[in-house]
Design an enzyme around this catalytic site. Structure first.
Site, short mmCIF file in Angstrom:
data_model
loop_
_atom_site.label_atom_id
_atom_site.label_comp_id
_atom_site.label_asym_id
_atom_site.label_seq_id
_atom_site.Cartn_x
_atom_site.Cartn_y
_atom_site.Cartn_z
N LYS A 23 41.48 0.17 19.83
CA LYS A 23 42.24 -0.95 20.61
C LYS A 23 41.28 -1.96 21.31
O LYS A 23 41.31 -3.12 21.48
CB LYS A 23 43.34 -0.62 21.69
CG LYS A 23 44.47 -1.39 22.23
CD LYS A 23 45.45 -0.60 22.51
CE LYS A 23 45.50 0.36 23.73
NZ LYS A 23 45.27 -0.53 25.08
N ARG A 28 38.20 -7.31 21.93
CA ARG A 28 37.02 -7.88 21.95
C ARG A 28 36.71 -8.74 20.76
O ARG A 28 35.98 -9.77 20.53
CB ARG A 28 35.86 -7.00 22.33
CG ARG A 28 35.99 -6.52 23.55
CD ARG A 28 35.70 -5.01 23.91
NE ARG A 28 35.47 -4.60 25.39
CZ ARG A 28 36.47 -4.27 25.89
NH1 ARG A 28 37.64 -3.91 25.35
NH2 ARG A 28 36.49 -4.02 27.26
N GLY A 96 46.97 -4.68 29.67
CA GLY A 96 46.18 -5.22 30.85
C GLY A 96 44.79 -5.77 30.29
O GLY A 96 44.35 -6.59 30.90
N ARG A 124 50.66 -4.32 37.68
CA ARG A 124 49.31 -3.76 38.00
C ARG A 124 48.39 -4.76 38.62
O ARG A 124 48.63 -5.97 38.35
CB ARG A 124 48.92 -3.60 36.50
CG ARG A 124 49.60 -2.56 35.71
CD ARG A 124 49.18 -2.28 34.41
NE ARG A 124 47.86 -1.84 34.44
CZ ARG A 124 47.38 -1.37 33.28
NH1 ARG A 124 47.80 -1.60 32.03
NH2 ARG A 124 45.96 -0.94 33.31
N ASP A 329 41.35 7.10 29.68
CA ASP A 329 42.41 7.04 28.92
C ASP A 329 42.95 8.38 28.45
O ASP A 329 44.15 8.51 27.94
CB ASP A 329 42.56 5.92 27.93
CG ASP A 329 42.44 4.69 28.33
OD1 ASP A 329 42.97 4.30 29.71
OD2 ASP A 329 42.14 3.62 27.62
N ARG A 360 49.42 7.33 36.43
CA ARG A 360 49.57 8.66 35.44
C ARG A 360 49.17 9.80 36.15
O ARG A 360 49.38 10.95 35.69
CB ARG A 360 48.19 8.20 34.65
CG ARG A 360 48.56 7.24 33.42
CD ARG A 360 47.63 7.04 32.48
NE ARG A 360 48.43 6.20 31.34
CZ ARG A 360 47.42 5.30 30.62
NH1 ARG A 360 46.24 5.48 30.56
NH2 ARG A 360 48.07 4.43 29.44
C1 S3P Z 1 39.92 -0.85 28.61
C2 S3P Z 1 39.19 -0.40 29.66
C3 S3P Z 1 39.73 0.65 30.56
C4 S3P Z 1 41.13 1.40 29.82
C5 S3P Z 1 42.03 0.53 29.06
C6 S3P Z 1 41.10 -0.50 27.92
C7 S3P Z 1 39.02 -1.91 27.76
O1 S3P Z 1 40.38 0.10 31.58
O2 S3P Z 1 41.97 1.89 30.83
O3 S3P Z 1 42.93 1.24 28.25
O4 S3P Z 1 39.42 -2.22 26.81
O5 S3P Z 1 38.36 -2.73 28.58
P1 S3P Z 1 39.56 0.12 32.83
O6 S3P Z 1 38.26 -0.55 32.56
O7 S3P Z 1 40.23 -0.96 33.99
O8 S3P Z 1 39.39 1.29 33.53
#
Ligand code: S3P
Length: 449
Positions: A23, A28, A96, A124, A329, A360
């Site tokens: 993911k 990206r 997010g 969030r 995660d 979590r």
């Molecule tokens: C992610 C970074 C992580 C992760 C999220 C995906 C990413 O978050 O928890 O599921 O793709 O950059 P944080 O960087 O805020 O910890």
């Protein structure tokens, strides 16, 4: 709302399966593909809802994305400054990463964009990206957080950067190890005047840095410090070809399920094993889990491997420090390992978990207790007391959090009777074929609408 009814496994889980595309890398590839001058060809794309949110937001800003075949995408890049102002809100759904990385992409935009999300995402914290971006001149604001005066949440309004004003240099020391914050800051740096220097406490996932480097961007990484200095750079990135590796964060559920269900032998194929992501594999090995990682070279600049997992007796461990951002995660599913390990596993330095798709730490404590596992919540983690024998059958709510829903489903495989996992539709954000895969390995899972 979807409820899973997961029956206790009556035999071992057996099989060799692929996992959905990573993911983080998917987001990206789409974002950087859109910013390239030329076409980007993506293969192995799994259409998890979070990645689709990123694709749709880009489409709304004038980026053509075609799907010539299953798992294939062609992103027609518009160049670094080529995005167009969207006609409506950009819906980031539950993602997010979409929202935070878009803040970086849009920081230098000459138009205004409003980023919205679902109920969970709208709770969030967003100041972690707005803060550093504002320091370099970005115009970004959001709704005031209900109780914290210094925090903002979605909807976020980004831009426009006034004519004649550009983003400036930025030297930022992040209080948290976060690839989302790091990536937003780096992406904003592509169109800034002057250098970007970002430091985090310990290294978080580095997919953005790897991709930018492969695209010829002037980026340099020294441990937890990343520098991007576009002075003298032509500000052009060529389109690229990327085969997205399987998502270790998805494979983790299968690896752990194989530990829990006695006699199991499960192989997850084509899994990305970037060392900034492999914390869970190290934790599992420390616990004595049955696991081998068979390297299979690189796929588009990311190491991939086959993971072979089988059930073995496990002991409790202490999880903390630099491992945590590399397993961030996977901490919920690590709790499932802890629930079956001999002794009390202590998880610390994981306060960031309180800001994920759910809190979590609190949600896992509730889920574990529902299965009859003793645990104690701490401000930055939890203690989990392992137990032998079948777990209590449980009726749990995912609170809209995909990783909690999948963790509960895995725990349910060793329940005394059928367990219910409510609000399980969220699993589609990252692993649309999760239930089908579990069934393919021999588990019995019913889905109630
Ligand atoms: C992610 C970074 C992580 C992760 C999220 C995906 C990413 O978050 O928890 O599921 O793709 O950059 P944080 O960087 O805020 O910890």
């Amino acid at each position: 709302m979807t409820t899973l009814v997961v029956h206790p496994a009556t035999g071992p889980l057996v099989g060799s399966v692929p996992v959905p595309s990573d993911k983080s890398i998917g987001h990206r590839a789409l974002l950087l593909g859109a910013l390239c001058d030329g076409d980007t060809h993506i293969t192995g794309f799994s259409h998890g809802e979070d990645n689709v949110s990123t694709a749709n937001a880009l489409r709304a800003m004038g980026v053509a994305i075609e799907e010539p075949g299953p798992g294939e995408l062609v992103v027609h890049g518009v160049g670094l400054a080529g995005l167009k102002g969207p006609a409506g809100d950009l819906d980031c759904g539950n993602s997010g990463t979409t929202m935070r990385l878009l803040c970086g992409v849009l920081a230098a935009a000459r138009f205004r964009a409003t980023l919205v999300g679902d109920e969970t995402l709208s709770r969030r914290p967003m100041m972690r990206v707005a803060g550093p971006l504002r320091l370099r001149g970005a115009v970004i604001d959001g709704r005031r957080h209900a109780t914290r005066a210094d925090e903002i949440v979605a909807p976020l309004v980004v831009g426009p950067l006034p004519e004649g004003r550009d983003l400036g240099p930025l030297e930022y020391v992040s209080p948290v190890s976060s690839a989302q914050v790091k990536s937003a800051v780096l992406l904003s740096g592509l169109l800034a005047h002057g250098a970007t220097r970002f430091r985090e406490p310990t290294v978080s996932r580095d997919h953005t840095e790897r991709m930018l480097e492969a695209l010829g961007c002037p980026i340099r990484t020294v441990g937890p410090l990343v520098e991007l200095d576009p002075t003298g750079w032509d500000h052009r990135m060529p389109g690229f070809t990327i085969a997205i590796p399987g998502d270790l964060s998805a494979a983790a559920f299968l690896v752990v399920a194989a530990q829990l269900v006695e006699g199991s032998r499960v192989t997850a194929r084509g899994v990305g094993v970037n060392p900034t992501r492999t914390g869970l594999l190290e934790i599992a090995r420390d616990m004595g889990a049955g696991l081998t990682v068979e390297p299979q070279g690189e796929r588009s600049g990311e190491p991939v491997a086959e993971l072979h997992a089988w059930s073995a007796p496990m002991r409790a461990v202490i999880i903390g420090g630099e491992t945590v951002p590399r397993a961030i995660d996977e901490i919920p599913i690590a709790c499932a390992l802890a629930a079956r390990a001999h002794g009390t596993t202590r998880i610390r330095d994981a306060g960031e978990l309180r800001h994920k798709e759910s809190d979590r730490i609190a949600t896992m404590a509730t889920v574990l207790r529902a299965f009859g596992v003793k645990c104690e919540e701490k401000p930055d983690g939890l203690d989990v007391e392992g137990r032998e024998g079948a777990l209590q059958a449980a009726d749990v709510d995912s609170r809209g959090d995909h990783r909690i829903a999948m963790t509960a489903a895995v725990l349910a495989l060793v329940g005394r009777g059928p367990s219910r996992v409510r609000d399980a539709g969220c699993i589609a954000t990252s692993y649309p074929k999760f239930v089908a895969t579990l069934r393919g390995l021999g588990a019995r899972v019913d889905v109630e609408a």
